[in-house]
Write a protein that holds these residues in place. Sequence first.
Motif, short mmCIF file in Angstrom:
data_model
loop_
_atom_site.label_atom_id
_atom_site.label_comp_id
_atom_site.label_asym_id
_atom_site.label_seq_id
_atom_site.Cartn_x
_atom_site.Cartn_y
_atom_site.Cartn_z
N ALA A 1 -3.58 0.82 -3.21
CA ALA A 1 -2.97 -0.44 -2.79
C ALA A 1 -2.93 -1.44 -3.94
O ALA A 1 -3.72 -1.35 -4.88
CB ALA A 1 -3.77 -1.04 -1.63
N THR B 1 0.84 -1.19 0.00
CA THR B 1 0.00 0.00 0.00
C THR B 1 0.88 1.24 0.00
O THR B 1 2.02 1.21 0.47
CB THR B 1 -0.92 0.07 1.24
OG1 THR B 1 -0.14 0.35 2.40
CG2 THR B 1 -1.71 -1.21 1.43
N GLY C 1 -2.46 4.66 1.77
CA GLY C 1 -3.35 3.62 1.31
C GLY C 1 -3.67 2.59 2.37
O GLY C 1 -3.08 2.57 3.45
#
Length: 84
Positions: free
Chosen positions: A76, A13, A17
């Motif tokens: 992500a 990520t 994120g």
Amino acid sequence: VFKGSELFMNYSTAATGSIRMEIQDEQGKPISGFGIGEGPEIVGDAIGQVIPWASGCEVGGLAGQPVRLRFVMRDADLFSVQFR
């Protein structure tokens, strides 16, 4: 339908994120203890990370029955998911 007692993920990520997931029954309804708000907010970069559930529920209790996985991702990448 899966075998195993743990859920492993390979993901990455961004700093802002995250990944959230939910385990649903065959009809797409969240299974108690595995709803989108009952699991962890996953952040970072990992290969083969075991995903724990904040509710304390164990995914192994769902083995052998049909389930659906729902992912909510923001900035992500999800590379793989595996039950072991």
